[in-house]
Structures are given as C-alpha cells and as structure tokens.
Design a protein around this motif. Structure first.
Motif, PDB file in Angstrom:
ATOM      1  N   THR A   1     -30.989 -17.457 -35.625  1.00  0.00           N
ATOM      2  CA  THR A   1     -31.174 -18.906 -35.654  1.00  0.00           C
ATOM      3  C   THR A   1     -31.779 -19.301 -36.999  1.00  0.00           C
ATOM      4  OG1 THR A   1     -33.435 -18.848 -34.792  1.00  0.00           O
ATOM      5  CG2 THR A   1     -31.629 -18.806 -33.182  1.00  0.00           C
ATOM      6  N   PRO A   2     -31.766 -20.615 -37.343  1.00  0.00           N
ATOM      7  CA  PRO A   2     -32.405 -21.053 -38.596  1.00  0.00           C
ATOM      8  C   PRO A   2     -33.876 -20.684 -38.683  1.00  0.00           C
ATOM      9  CG  PRO A   2     -30.957 -22.763 -37.766  1.00  0.00           C
ATOM     10  CD  PRO A   2     -31.009 -21.706 -36.703  1.00  0.00           C
ATOM     11  N   ALA A   3     -34.527 -20.449 -37.535  1.00  0.00           N
ATOM     12  CA  ALA A   3     -35.936 -20.056 -37.535  1.00  0.00           C
ATOM     13  C   ALA A   3     -36.123 -18.550 -37.654  1.00  0.00           C
ATOM     14  CB  ALA A   3     -36.619 -20.561 -36.262  1.00  0.00           C
ATOM     15  N   GLY A   4     -35.028 -17.794 -37.735  1.00  0.00           N
ATOM     16  CA  GLY A   4     -35.121 -16.342 -37.894  1.00  0.00           C
ATOM     17  C   GLY A   4     -35.185 -15.573 -36.601  1.00  0.00           C
ATOM     18  N   ASN A   5     -34.916 -16.218 -35.458  1.00  0.00           N
ATOM     19  CA  ASN A   5     -34.951 -15.529 -34.176  1.00  0.00           C
ATOM     20  C   ASN A   5     -33.572 -14.979 -33.812  1.00  0.00           C
ATOM     21  OD1 ASN A   5     -37.723 -15.931 -33.365  1.00  0.00           O
ATOM     22  ND2 ASN A   5     -37.214 -18.097 -33.131  1.00  0.00           N
ATOM     23  N   VAL A   6     -33.575 -13.889 -33.042  1.00  0.00           N
ATOM     24  CA  VAL A   6     -32.326 -13.286 -32.579  1.00  0.00           C
ATOM     25  C   VAL A   6     -31.737 -14.143 -31.471  1.00  0.00           C
ATOM     26  CG1 VAL A   6     -31.276 -11.238 -31.546  1.00  0.00           C
ATOM     27  CG2 VAL A   6     -33.125 -10.990 -33.207  1.00  0.00           C
ATOM     28  N   ASP A   7     -30.417 -14.358 -31.505  1.00  0.00           N
ATOM     29  CA  ASP A   7     -29.751 -15.206 -30.533  1.00  0.00           C
ATOM     30  C   ASP A   7     -28.371 -14.604 -30.234  1.00  0.00           C
ATOM     31  OD1 ASP A   7     -30.171 -18.117 -29.340  1.00  0.00           O
ATOM     32  OD2 ASP A   7     -28.034 -17.895 -29.816  1.00  0.00           O
ATOM     33  N   GLY A   8     -27.991 -14.563 -28.953  1.00  0.00           N
ATOM     34  CA  GLY A   8     -26.689 -14.031 -28.588  1.00  0.00           C
ATOM     35  C   GLY A   8     -26.694 -13.498 -27.173  1.00  0.00           C
ATOM     36  N   GLU A   9     -25.652 -12.787 -26.798  1.00  0.00           N
ATOM     37  CA  GLU A   9     -25.536 -12.278 -25.433  1.00  0.00           C
ATOM     38  C   GLU A   9     -24.809 -10.945 -25.424  1.00  0.00           C
ATOM     39  OE1 GLU A   9     -23.285 -13.559 -21.311  1.00  0.00           O
ATOM     40  OE2 GLU A   9     -24.471 -15.092 -22.372  1.00  0.00           O
ATOM     41  N   LEU A  10     -25.304 -10.033 -24.578  1.00  0.00           N
ATOM     42  CA  LEU A  10     -24.672  -8.741 -24.362  1.00  0.00           C
ATOM     43  C   LEU A  10     -24.257  -8.638 -22.902  1.00  0.00           C
ATOM     44  CD1 LEU A  10     -27.191  -6.385 -26.223  1.00  0.00           C
ATOM     45  CD2 LEU A  10     -25.182  -7.536 -27.164  1.00  0.00           C
ATOM     46  N   GLN A  11     -23.100  -8.084 -22.664  1.00  0.00           N
ATOM     47  CA  GLN A  11     -22.650  -7.826 -21.313  1.00  0.00           C
ATOM     48  C   GLN A  11     -23.015  -6.388 -20.951  1.00  0.00           C
ATOM     49  OE1 GLN A  11     -21.446 -10.081 -19.167  1.00  0.00           O
ATOM     50  NE2 GLN A  11     -21.761 -11.605 -20.789  1.00  0.00           N
ATOM     51  N   MET A  12     -23.958  -6.263 -20.019  1.00  0.00           N
ATOM     52  CA  MET A  12     -24.458  -4.951 -19.630  1.00  0.00           C
ATOM     53  C   MET A  12     -23.855  -4.506 -18.309  1.00  0.00           C
ATOM     54  SD  MET A  12     -28.531  -5.082 -20.487  1.00  0.00           S
ATOM     55  CE  MET A  12     -28.678  -3.388 -19.904  1.00  0.00           C
ATOM     56  N   VAL A  13     -23.643  -3.208 -18.183  1.00  0.00           N
ATOM     57  CA  VAL A  13     -23.288  -2.586 -16.919  1.00  0.00           C
ATOM     58  C   VAL A  13     -24.355  -1.532 -16.649  1.00  0.00           C
ATOM     59  CG1 VAL A  13     -21.562  -1.303 -15.614  1.00  0.00           C
ATOM     60  CG2 VAL A  13     -20.839  -3.003 -17.314  1.00  0.00           C
ATOM     61  N   VAL A  14     -25.035  -1.640 -15.508  1.00  0.00           N
ATOM     62  CA  VAL A  14     -26.193  -0.795 -15.229  1.00  0.00           C
ATOM     63  C   VAL A  14     -25.998  -0.067 -13.912  1.00  0.00           C
ATOM     64  CG1 VAL A  14     -28.705  -0.707 -15.032  1.00  0.00           C
ATOM     65  CG2 VAL A  14     -27.630  -2.504 -16.411  1.00  0.00           C
ATOM     66  N   ALA A  15     -26.170   1.242 -13.943  1.00  0.00           N
ATOM     67  CA  ALA A  15     -26.220   2.057 -12.731  1.00  0.00           C
ATOM     68  C   ALA A  15     -27.663   2.497 -12.529  1.00  0.00           C
ATOM     69  CB  ALA A  15     -25.305   3.281 -12.867  1.00  0.00           C
ATOM     70  N   GLY A  16     -28.185   2.304 -11.314  1.00  0.00           N
ATOM     71  CA  GLY A  16     -29.588   2.622 -11.054  1.00  0.00           C
ATOM     72  C   GLY A  16     -30.506   1.490 -11.434  1.00  0.00           C
ATOM     73  N   LEU A  17     -30.063   0.243 -11.245  1.00  0.00           N
ATOM     74  CA  LEU A  17     -30.870  -0.918 -11.620  1.00  0.00           C
ATOM     75  C   LEU A  17     -32.178  -0.952 -10.846  1.00  0.00           C
ATOM     76  CD1 LEU A  17     -31.075  -3.540 -13.249  1.00  0.00           C
ATOM     77  CD2 LEU A  17     -29.857  -4.700 -11.393  1.00  0.00           C
ATOM     78  N   ASP A  18     -32.154  -0.460  -9.596  1.00  0.00           N
ATOM     79  CA  ASP A  18     -33.376  -0.463  -8.794  1.00  0.00           C
ATOM     80  C   ASP A  18     -34.461   0.420  -9.387  1.00  0.00           C
ATOM     81  OD1 ASP A  18     -31.501   1.614  -8.173  1.00  0.00           O
ATOM     82  OD2 ASP A  18     -32.790   2.202  -6.507  1.00  0.00           O
ATOM     83  N   LYS A  19     -34.067   1.375 -10.267  1.00  0.00           N
ATOM     84  CA  LYS A  19     -35.055   2.234 -10.921  1.00  0.00           C
ATOM     85  C   LYS A  19     -35.730   1.531 -12.099  1.00  0.00           C
ATOM     86  CE  LYS A  19     -33.584   5.491  -8.214  1.00  0.00           C
ATOM     87  NZ  LYS A  19     -34.397   5.931  -7.043  1.00  0.00           N
ATOM     88  N   VAL A  20     -35.116   0.448 -12.583  1.00  0.00           N
ATOM     89  CA  VAL A  20     -35.640  -0.256 -13.751  1.00  0.00           C
ATOM     90  C   VAL A  20     -36.635  -1.337 -13.360  1.00  0.00           C
ATOM     91  CG1 VAL A  20     -35.016  -1.681 -15.737  1.00  0.00           C
ATOM     92  CG2 VAL A  20     -33.522   0.193 -15.017  1.00  0.00           C
TER      93      VAL A  20
END
Length: 397
Positions: free
Chosen positions: A277-296
């Motif tokens: 962004t103009p303020a220097g912050n990270v901006d965007g989106e990732l599509q994640m696939v997670v196995a074992g989400l309950d462990k996180v």
C-alpha cells in the motif's frame, strides 16, 4: 672400390622446441594470473565504493589473494559491514548498524570468471546504532554462489547448515531462531526486451523454529516457498526502504507460485499475490489449503484469552469489530444462569473457532488427507485467517 657415406647430423633444435613453448606458456599464464590479481583489487575497491554510496560500508581487516595457477582465492578476515538506512526504523538516524564476520573466502576459476563461490566462517555479530552487540548468527557451514558476473548476477544461491540466531546482552545468549538446513536460490527470469526484470526466488527451511514472533512459529516446521518478484527498476545497491517505495510506485507484486509448510500433523499450501500500500503495508490474498486445521487453532491461544477475560485490544487482534464487553457479558450471563457454563464455553473456544473457519472454507483434499480451503488475507498489514486477525506486520517503509 668401396664408398663410405658420412653420417648425417641430427638436428637438435626440435628437442628444445617443446620445453621452450611450455616455458613461454608458463610465463604468459603467470603474467595473466598476476594481471587478474591486480584486476581483483580494482574490482573490489570499485564495488566497495558503490556499496558505500548506498549506505553499506564494507571493510576487511586483512585481505589476501592466492590460488595460483588455475584459480583466484580472495580471503578476507575480520570482515565488517556498516549499514545505514537499511530499514524503516533507521531512516531518521544515520548511525549505522554494524555486522562483523570472522572470515570470507571467495573463489573464482580462471577459466570461468563469471562464477564466484564463497564460504563464510562464523559467528556473525550484529550491533545496533552504536550499541553493544545484540545479535549473533552462527552455523556449521555457510556457502554461496553467484553466476553471470561482473554484471547483474543471473543466479545467486545461499546455503546454511544448522544456522542459529541468538540475542545477546544477558548472562547467556537467548535463542531466537534455529534450523537444520536453509537454502535460498534466486534467478532472473527471461522476458520481453526492455521489460522490467522479474526475479524468481526459492526458499527452503528444514527443522526451523522462530521464537518471540508467533506461537505457530515456535515449534519445528519445514517450509518451501517459491515467489516471483516484479516491479524492480534496477539492481543498483540502495537502502531497503527506498527499494520498497520504488516497488510500490511501480505496482510491484510478489507472486507466490508455490508454498508449503508442515508442522507435525498440520500441512498447508498456498498460492496468491501480495503488494504494498502507499503506507508501506503488505496487502493481498493467498488461497490456502490446510490439512489438520484443528491442530493449528489451539496455538492461536484463543482459549486462554477467553479464560482470562477478553480485553478490547486482544479482541481487536483476534476478531476485529467485536466488542469485549459484549463477549464478557455473555460469558458472565451464562455463568449466572448455569454455574460453570461460561467456563465450558471458554475451554471449548478453539472447537468453536475451528468449526467457524471450517464453515467459511470449502472441503478439499491435500496429499491424500481431508483438508479445508481457507483464504489468508493481508489487509493493510493485518494478517487475517478467515475472520480472525492472527498478526500485524510492520510497514516496510
């Protein structure tokens, strides 16, 4: 009458021709080697001047050159670098961060001068703006290679075996990061003539852990990340804040073409793109696939937060938009209605959050295991896993 033929004289000069040619070749090769040594000094001094202009001052306590006859070995002991304005926090101060390294050995073959191979001896000691040493990086072995020199390198590799980063200042060093093996490979991708350069970088971490950043990173994990960086104007040395500003102004993007992390029974993959962004912050989106989400989910600490009571600042980090008073009032009302019910809800908070994220995601399969596809969003520096804010990144400039 018998005729006697005189014996012919054998010519002796062919016997000396080959040794003479070998002697001339040896003298010529020696002259070429010593000429190359002189060029190394000139190139190193020119490179140091360019780096100093960009805020990176390199120095060498003792520099020697060896390797005759077929290669050049440049050995630098007591190496040091002073970095000025390399991070956003340093912009307001011109006092440099200093780093010292025990030894650097750079090797180049005479017949392949465009390839440089380097080995490093630790530890590397870092001190912040005139303060006592604060960080120490050590390793079992460290080496790098760069191909395509003396211009912008076509390929660069860096490999560490058993790197260990510690914080100094106390009675004993405080561990910050560890890994069994770390690799970084970068190469310039070919594109249309005149187009801005694109860099593909490949990171690999084996048996890694990072302390004091996020609970998820404190336990051992393996990771493989491949990204393509676009928007670079040039490869000239310059401070990082300036580099990031140029990337943002040029619409630069970090395209994650492959990402995989495994931690115990949890496996996650991701693809997507990030920008600034103009303020220097990270901006965007990732599509994640997670196995074992309950462990996180338990590692996010949501159950402990609810059990101790929810502050507004903590709730803003975990679930923006929800008021702390509302949550605490509901839990208190449950306790008044049925004693102990509020505590049961607190202790099972992770189950509810995991179910909520599962409801938002989609069913998927990852490496033969049931998984969920969940968006990981970066919103002006905030890191959001579904509806939950799990971290806040600092601006890059």
């Amino acid at each position: 009458m018998t005729e006697h033929t005189l014996p012919t004289r054998r010519r002796l000069w062919p016997l000396f021709l080959m040794p003479a040619l070998l002697l001339v070749a040896a003298i010529a090769w020696s002259g070429f080697w010593f000429f190359s040594v002189a060029q190394v000094d000139r190139i190193v001094d020119s490179w140091r001047a360019r780096e100093a202009a960009a805020g990176r001052a390199y120095d060498c306590g003792d520099r020697s050159i060896a390797g005759f006859p077929f290669r050049l070995e440049v050995r630098c002991t007591d190496a040091s670098v002073a970095l000025t304005s390399q991070t956003a926090e340093q912009v307001a101060s011109q006092t440099p961060v200093t780093a010292k390294l025990a030894e650097i050995l750079v090797v180049s073959q005479i017949y392949q001068p465009s390839l440089l191979i380097a080995e490093f001896k630790g530890p590397a000691i870092f001190a912040d703006r005139g303060q006592p040493p604060s960080l120490q990086l050590n390793w079992v072995s460290a080496r790098s290679s760069a191909a395509g020199l003396p211009g912008p390198p076509e390929r660069v590799s860096l490999v560490f075996e058993a790197p260990a980063l510690d914080r100094l200042g106390g009675a004993t060093p405080l561990p910050l990061a560890r890994a069994r093996h770390v690799e970084m490979h970068a190469r310039q991708l070919e594109g249309p003539a005149g187009a801005a350069p694109r860099i593909e970088t490949d990171f690999q971490f084996e048996g890694a852990s990072v302390q004091d950043v996020h609970p998820l990173l404190a336990e051992l994990f393996d990771a493989h990340l491949r990204v393509v960086l676009s928007g670079l104007k040039d490869f000239r040395p310059k401070p990082w804040p300036q580099r990031f500003r140029e990337l943002q102004a040029a619409g630069g993007r970090i395209e994650i073409t492959q990402a995989r992390i495994q931690q115990g029974e949890m496996i996650a993959t991701a693809i997507g793109a990030l920008g600034l962004t103009p303020a220097g912050n990270v901006d965007g989106e990732l599509q994640m696939v997670v196995a074992g989400l309950d462990k996180v989910i338990p590692k996010l600490g949501i159950d402990k937060v609810l059990e101790e009571g929810v502050s507004q600042s903590t709730l803003d980090r975990l679930a923006p938009g929800v008021r702390a008073n509302d949550v605490n009032n509901v839990l208190g009302a449950l306790d008044r209605a049925i004693p102990g019910l509020g505590r049961v809800v607190r202790q099972n908070a992770n189950v509810g959050v995991a179910a909520g994220i599962n409801a938002l995601g989609q069913e998927a399969t990852l490496e033969g295991r049931p998984a969920r596809a969940v968006p990981l969003r970066f919103v002006d520096g905030a890191v959001m896993l579904g509806p939950i804010k799990v971290a806040q990144m600092k601006p890059l400039f």
